[in-house]
Design a protein around this motif. Structure first.
Motif, PDB file in Angstrom:
ATOM      1  N   ASN A  41       0.824  -1.202   0.000  1.00 24.38           N
ATOM      2  CA  ASN A  41       0.000   0.000   0.000  1.00 24.38           C
ATOM      3  C   ASN A  41       0.866   1.263   0.000  1.00 24.38           C
ATOM      4  O   ASN A  41       0.610   2.215   0.727  1.00 24.38           O
ATOM      5  CB  ASN A  41      -0.962  -0.001   1.184  1.00 24.38           C
ATOM      6  N   VAL A  42       1.909   1.250  -0.802  1.00 25.90           N
ATOM      7  CA  VAL A  42       2.888   2.339  -0.841  1.00 25.90           C
ATOM      8  C   VAL A  42       2.277   3.586  -1.469  1.00 25.90           C
ATOM      9  O   VAL A  42       1.592   3.521  -2.495  1.00 25.90           O
ATOM     10  CB  VAL A  42       4.154   1.913  -1.621  1.00 25.90           C
ATOM     11  N   GLU A  43       2.531   4.706  -0.841  1.00 26.83           N
ATOM     12  CA  GLU A  43       2.158   6.013  -1.375  1.00 26.83           C
ATOM     13  C   GLU A  43       3.398   6.902  -1.334  1.00 26.83           C
ATOM     14  O   GLU A  43       4.131   6.889  -0.348  1.00 26.83           O
ATOM     15  CB  GLU A  43       1.092   6.682  -0.519  1.00 26.83           C
TER      16      GLU A  43
ATOM     17  N   VAL B 214       7.561   8.741   1.640  1.00 23.92           N
ATOM     18  CA  VAL B 214       7.164   7.405   1.213  1.00 23.92           C
ATOM     19  C   VAL B 214       6.476   6.751   2.398  1.00 23.92           C
ATOM     20  O   VAL B 214       7.063   6.658   3.481  1.00 23.92           O
ATOM     21  CB  VAL B 214       8.386   6.562   0.761  1.00 23.92           C
ATOM     22  N   ARG B 215       5.237   6.327   2.197  1.00 26.18           N
ATOM     23  CA  ARG B 215       4.452   5.684   3.254  1.00 26.18           C
ATOM     24  C   ARG B 215       4.051   4.297   2.796  1.00 26.18           C
ATOM     25  O   ARG B 215       3.879   4.052   1.609  1.00 26.18           O
ATOM     26  CB  ARG B 215       3.183   6.485   3.532  1.00 26.18           C
TER      27      ARG B 215
ATOM     28  N   VAL C  94       8.880   7.407   5.651  1.00 25.60           N
ATOM     29  CA  VAL C  94      10.186   8.028   5.671  1.00 25.60           C
ATOM     30  C   VAL C  94      10.084   9.298   4.832  1.00 25.60           C
ATOM     31  O   VAL C  94       9.366   9.335   3.830  1.00 25.60           O
ATOM     32  CB  VAL C  94      11.284   7.072   5.137  1.00 25.60           C
ATOM     33  N   VAL C  95      10.762  10.337   5.261  1.00 21.91           N
ATOM     34  CA  VAL C  95      10.750  11.606   4.548  1.00 21.91           C
ATOM     35  C   VAL C  95      12.166  11.906   4.074  1.00 21.91           C
ATOM     36  O   VAL C  95      13.122  11.822   4.847  1.00 21.91           O
ATOM     37  CB  VAL C  95      10.221  12.753   5.441  1.00 21.91           C
ATOM     38  N   PHE C  96      12.271  12.237   2.801  1.00 25.11           N
ATOM     39  CA  PHE C  96      13.545  12.625   2.213  1.00 25.11           C
ATOM     40  C   PHE C  96      13.480  14.112   1.897  1.00 25.11           C
ATOM     41  O   PHE C  96      12.465  14.594   1.391  1.00 25.11           O
ATOM     42  CB  PHE C  96      13.811  11.873   0.904  1.00 25.11           C
ATOM     43  N   SER C  97      14.550  14.826   2.178  1.00 18.67           N
ATOM     44  CA  SER C  97      14.662  16.215   1.773  1.00 18.67           C
ATOM     45  C   SER C  97      15.706  16.262   0.663  1.00 18.67           C
ATOM     46  O   SER C  97      16.876  15.938   0.890  1.00 18.67           O
ATOM     47  CB  SER C  97      15.083  17.092   2.954  1.00 18.67           C
TER      48      SER C  97
END
Length: 192
Positions: free
Chosen positions: A72-74, A116-117, A127-130
């Protein structure tokens, strides 16, 4: 009826299951296999080299999805960036299969937040990427072509689920602007 099959199946599935397909003959319905899997978080392969290669291709396919990581990746970007990521919907993440996205954003955007969830069993993960775009190398023509190709597939998938003149016009505009052909044009337009 391929477009109807793709659209109806995708509506019923609602992204719940990843669909992978293996065609075993060069005359397989590429449009049906490619779009049915693309719209349902999977991928397709058609074996054209002969029947003796079918067992190896089945094994490759199974090996690639044997170790699921996130379902269920978003993938989301900060809305203010105006970024446009593809493929849509997202594939799920497997340990032995790359999860690739191609994106485009306006030239004045210097940073991009990418989230990415997904779900790993009962656990919810993100996880959040900058991304620092100010120092990133300029994208190549090949990168732009790959983005346009994936955007085109996203548009075709959206059209299969819910046909509309706006989506057809968006496909034509993308084709003209980026010199990318509309794949499966005859199959897509057959529904009209």
């Amino acid at each position: 009826a391929s477009t109807d099959i793709i659209g109806e199946f995708t509506k019923l599935n609602t992204g719940a299951f990843s669909i992978f397909a293996l065609g075993t003959h060069g005359r397989a319905n590429h449009y049906l296999l490619d779009l049915l899997t693309y719209c349902n978080r999977g991928a397709s392969t058609v074996v054209t080299s002969g029947r003796w290669d079918i067992p190896d291709r089945i094994e490759e396919l199974i090996d690639g999805v044997a170790r699921p990581v996130l379902g269920n990746v978003e993938v989301n970007v900060n809305l203010a960036s105006g970024a446009d990521l593809h493929p849509l919907p997202s594939a799920n993440l497997y340990a032995d299969r790359a999860l690739e996205y191609y994106g485009s954003c306006p030239a004045q955007v210097t940073t991009l937040a990418l989230q990415v969830r997904g779900e790993a069993g009962p656990a919810k993960c993100d996880v959040v990427f900058s991304l620092d775009l100010a120092t990133a190398p300029r994208g190549s023509d090949l990168l732009r072509e790959e983005w346009a190709r994936r955007r085109m597939h996203s548009l075709i998938g959206a059209y299969a689920r819910q046909p509309g003149e706006e989506l057809l016009e968006a496909m034509r505009d993308l084709s003209r602007e980026h010199d990318v052909p509309i794949p499966y044009r005859r199959d897509v337009l057959r529904r009209r």
